[in-house]
Design a protein around this motif. Structure first.
Motif, PDB file in Angstrom:
ATOM      1  N   SER A  10      74.676  46.343  50.180  1.00  0.00           N
ATOM      2  CA  SER A  10      75.044  47.541  50.926  1.00  0.00           C
ATOM      3  C   SER A  10      75.743  48.512  49.995  1.00  0.00           C
ATOM      4  O   SER A  10      76.181  48.156  48.892  1.00  0.00           O
ATOM      5  CB  SER A  10      75.958  47.211  52.110  1.00  0.00           C
ATOM      6  OG  SER A  10      77.310  47.115  51.705  1.00  0.00           O
ATOM      7  N   GLN A  38      71.200  47.054  54.596  1.00  0.00           N
ATOM      8  CA  GLN A  38      69.971  46.430  55.058  1.00  0.00           C
ATOM      9  C   GLN A  38      69.905  46.350  56.577  1.00  0.00           C
ATOM     10  O   GLN A  38      70.877  46.034  57.241  1.00  0.00           O
ATOM     11  CB  GLN A  38      69.872  45.015  54.480  1.00  0.00           C
ATOM     12  CG  GLN A  38      69.810  44.971  52.969  1.00  0.00           C
ATOM     13  CD  GLN A  38      69.930  43.548  52.439  1.00  0.00           C
ATOM     14  OE1 GLN A  38      70.669  42.735  52.974  1.00  0.00           O
ATOM     15  NE2 GLN A  38      69.203  43.249  51.387  1.00  0.00           N
ATOM     16  N   GLN A  39      68.723  46.638  57.104  1.00  0.00           N
ATOM     17  CA  GLN A  39      68.391  46.485  58.521  1.00  0.00           C
ATOM     18  C   GLN A  39      69.426  47.128  59.461  1.00  0.00           C
ATOM     19  O   GLN A  39      69.989  46.462  60.335  1.00  0.00           O
ATOM     20  CB  GLN A  39      68.205  45.006  58.858  1.00  0.00           C
ATOM     21  CG  GLN A  39      67.015  44.383  58.130  1.00  0.00           C
ATOM     22  CD  GLN A  39      66.440  43.190  58.878  1.00  0.00           C
ATOM     23  OE1 GLN A  39      67.103  42.174  59.056  1.00  0.00           O
ATOM     24  NE2 GLN A  39      65.201  43.317  59.311  1.00  0.00           N
ATOM     25  N   GLU A  54      65.970  46.563  50.293  1.00  0.00           N
ATOM     26  CA  GLU A  54      66.532  47.885  50.589  1.00  0.00           C
ATOM     27  C   GLU A  54      67.465  48.374  49.490  1.00  0.00           C
ATOM     28  O   GLU A  54      68.387  49.157  49.747  1.00  0.00           O
ATOM     29  CB  GLU A  54      67.204  47.912  51.968  1.00  0.00           C
ATOM     30  CG  GLU A  54      66.227  47.662  53.088  1.00  0.00           C
ATOM     31  CD  GLU A  54      66.734  48.067  54.462  1.00  0.00           C
ATOM     32  OE1 GLU A  54      67.246  49.201  54.610  1.00  0.00           O
ATOM     33  OE2 GLU A  54      66.598  47.242  55.387  1.00  0.00           O
ATOM     34  N   ASP A  55      67.228  47.902  48.258  1.00  0.00           N
ATOM     35  CA  ASP A  55      67.916  48.494  47.117  1.00  0.00           C
ATOM     36  C   ASP A  55      67.418  49.911  46.889  1.00  0.00           C
ATOM     37  O   ASP A  55      68.067  50.709  46.219  1.00  0.00           O
ATOM     38  CB  ASP A  55      67.727  47.631  45.872  1.00  0.00           C
ATOM     39  CG  ASP A  55      66.273  47.262  45.618  1.00  0.00           C
ATOM     40  OD1 ASP A  55      65.446  47.329  46.553  1.00  0.00           O
ATOM     41  OD2 ASP A  55      65.956  46.880  44.481  1.00  0.00           O
ATOM     42  N   SER A  56      66.269  50.222  47.460  1.00  0.00           N
ATOM     43  CA  SER A  56      65.764  51.578  47.609  1.00  0.00           C
ATOM     44  C   SER A  56      65.371  51.708  49.079  1.00  0.00           C
ATOM     45  O   SER A  56      64.794  50.758  49.637  1.00  0.00           O
ATOM     46  CB  SER A  56      64.560  51.811  46.689  1.00  0.00           C
ATOM     47  OG  SER A  56      64.050  53.115  46.826  1.00  0.00           O
ATOM     48  N   PRO A  57      65.692  52.802  49.760  1.00  0.00           N
ATOM     49  CA  PRO A  57      65.567  52.845  51.228  1.00  0.00           C
ATOM     50  C   PRO A  57      64.201  52.469  51.775  1.00  0.00           C
ATOM     51  O   PRO A  57      64.112  51.843  52.829  1.00  0.00           O
ATOM     52  CB  PRO A  57      65.914  54.307  51.553  1.00  0.00           C
ATOM     53  CG  PRO A  57      66.783  54.753  50.432  1.00  0.00           C
ATOM     54  CD  PRO A  57      66.265  54.043  49.214  1.00  0.00           C
ATOM     55  N   GLU A  58      63.120  52.849  51.067  1.00  0.00           N
ATOM     56  CA  GLU A  58      61.796  52.580  51.601  1.00  0.00           C
ATOM     57  C   GLU A  58      61.366  51.121  51.426  1.00  0.00           C
ATOM     58  O   GLU A  58      60.385  50.676  52.026  1.00  0.00           O
ATOM     59  CB  GLU A  58      60.766  53.509  50.956  1.00  0.00           C
ATOM     60  CG  GLU A  58      60.452  53.217  49.495  1.00  0.00           C
ATOM     61  CD  GLU A  58      61.482  53.787  48.527  1.00  0.00           C
ATOM     62  OE1 GLU A  58      61.271  53.636  47.300  1.00  0.00           O
ATOM     63  OE2 GLU A  58      62.478  54.386  48.984  1.00  0.00           O
ATOM     64  N   ARG A  59      62.097  50.348  50.621  1.00  0.00           N
ATOM     65  CA  ARG A  59      61.739  48.941  50.390  1.00  0.00           C
ATOM     66  C   ARG A  59      62.390  48.086  51.486  1.00  0.00           C
ATOM     67  O   ARG A  59      63.289  47.291  51.241  1.00  0.00           O
ATOM     68  CB  ARG A  59      62.206  48.502  49.000  1.00  0.00           C
ATOM     69  CG  ARG A  59      61.348  49.127  47.895  1.00  0.00           C
ATOM     70  CD  ARG A  59      62.059  49.191  46.557  1.00  0.00           C
ATOM     71  NE  ARG A  59      62.537  47.953  46.019  1.00  0.00           N
ATOM     72  CZ  ARG A  59      61.991  47.279  44.982  1.00  0.00           C
ATOM     73  NH1 ARG A  59      60.887  47.744  44.416  1.00  0.00           N
ATOM     74  NH2 ARG A  59      62.541  46.178  44.522  1.00  0.00           N
ATOM     75  N   CYS A  60      61.923  48.300  52.731  1.00  0.00           N
ATOM     76  CA  CYS A  60      62.625  47.748  53.882  1.00  0.00           C
ATOM     77  C   CYS A  60      61.702  47.064  54.885  1.00  0.00           C
ATOM     78  O   CYS A  60      62.158  46.669  55.965  1.00  0.00           O
ATOM     79  CB  CYS A  60      63.391  48.861  54.595  1.00  0.00           C
ATOM     80  SG  CYS A  60      62.321  50.158  55.259  1.00  0.00           S
ATOM     81  N   ARG A 105      61.324  51.704  57.843  1.00  0.00           N
ATOM     82  CA  ARG A 105      61.275  53.008  57.181  1.00  0.00           C
ATOM     83  C   ARG A 105      60.387  53.007  55.936  1.00  0.00           C
ATOM     84  O   ARG A 105      60.518  53.885  55.082  1.00  0.00           O
ATOM     85  CB  ARG A 105      62.704  53.450  56.820  1.00  0.00           C
ATOM     86  CG  ARG A 105      63.578  53.646  58.048  1.00  0.00           C
ATOM     87  CD  ARG A 105      65.039  53.622  57.745  1.00  0.00           C
ATOM     88  NE  ARG A 105      65.464  52.433  56.999  1.00  0.00           N
ATOM     89  CZ  ARG A 105      65.603  51.216  57.552  1.00  0.00           C
ATOM     90  NH1 ARG A 105      65.327  51.023  58.829  1.00  0.00           N
ATOM     91  NH2 ARG A 105      65.986  50.199  56.811  1.00  0.00           N
ATOM     92  N   ASP A 106      59.469  52.053  55.856  1.00  0.00           N
ATOM     93  CA  ASP A 106      58.528  51.998  54.732  1.00  0.00           C
ATOM     94  C   ASP A 106      57.290  52.812  55.096  1.00  0.00           C
ATOM     95  O   ASP A 106      56.502  52.405  55.961  1.00  0.00           O
ATOM     96  CB  ASP A 106      58.142  50.541  54.449  1.00  0.00           C
ATOM     97  CG  ASP A 106      57.219  50.404  53.245  1.00  0.00           C
ATOM     98  OD1 ASP A 106      56.595  51.406  52.832  1.00  0.00           O
ATOM     99  OD2 ASP A 106      57.107  49.277  52.719  1.00  0.00           O
TER     100      ASP A 106
END
Length: 260
Positions: free
Chosen positions: A76, A85-86, A133-139, A169-170
């Motif tokens: 986070s 995350q989430q 989610e270390d990058s927002p779209e990798r979720c 959000r991917d």
């Protein structure tokens, strides 16, 4: 693709905290308030929700929720930020910063768990993979299974077993998830698995392919294992349990099975 087999048989005296964090999304709450109730018995990780266990995120989660879960990574931003995350609400704010920690984060391969569960009408159990989610779209999410207790037949011979993909959000993914009735007794151990490739995911129940997708997350993911209870206002009388006695990760080395 993962090049080495991962095996977790839960044989130790306690949880291996180099692999597993015994908390559920602590950034939205705290480690103290998100601690799992669990024990290792007979090579099982047994997650449970005792009758007196309190609510998770009682002041921010829209519906009352109790949960015991473990996860194989966490991340986070600082407290007060919206990086985590989430998130379960718009503009969710981090309560307690969680420095990046990665216990087991595979990227592609066959991922399998052997699990059984004891659920009430108000409880649910699930195992899923979620982007770091270390990058927002990798979720995105790959759900191995999701079972609600109110879908289990009175004699226990069938249950609705959810599986599939959630994009969140991917932007590269679309929703592809459903819960289908399966002729299994979820109180007994069953194998739930995925074969995850860059171009798709096969979902397997007891080595039988029950769903295939032509899309897949293309980044490392962490495992989430959890049992949930959704209080109705009445005092709980049942302790839901999710028992996992094997987690395995292997390279995908064979062709997809046949959907039956």
């Amino acid at each position: 693709m993962a090049e080495e087999t991962f095996r977790e048989a839960f044989n130790g005296a306690d949880l291996d905290t180099s692999r597993w964090l015994p908390h559920y999304l602590p950034q939205w709450s705290s480690r103290a308030e998100s601690a799992a109730t669990y024990e290792l018995v007979d090579s099982d990780l047994r997650l449970s929700i005792p009758l007196d266990q309190g609510l998770w995120c009682a002041d921010t989660h829209a519906k009352p929720l109790r949960v015991s879960g473990v996860q194989s990574g966490v991340f986070s931003g600082p407290a007060g930020s919206t990086v985590g995350q989430q998130p379960f609400a718009e503009s969710q704010v981090v309560r307690e910063e969680q420095p990046a920690w990665w216990g087991w984060t595979p990227e592609y391969g066959r991922i399998e768990v052997l699990a059984r569960m004891e659920l009430s009408q108000t409880s649910m159990a699930s195992v899923w993979m979620v982007g770091l989610e270390d990058s927002p779209e990798r979720c995105g999410e790959i759900c191995l299974f999701e079972v609600f207790g109110n879908t289990i037949s009175p004699d226990g011979s069938t249950a609705d077993v959810g599986s599939g993909l959630h994009p969140f959000r991917d932007p590269s993914l679309v929703e592809e998830f459903s819960a289908d009735t399966q002729h299994i007794d979820v109180r007994e151990p069953h194998s739930y698995a995925v074969e995850w490739r860059p171009d798709g995911v096969d979902f397997l129940l007891d080595d039988r392919v029950v769903r295939s997708t032509q899309q897949a997350p293309r980044y490392p993911m962490q495992m989430m294992i959890a049992v949930f209870d959704f209080p109705t206002g009445e005092a709980p009388t049942h302790v839901p349990v999710l028992a996992v006695d094997d987690v395995r990760g292997d390279p995908v080395s064979h062709a997809p099975g046949r959907i039956e």
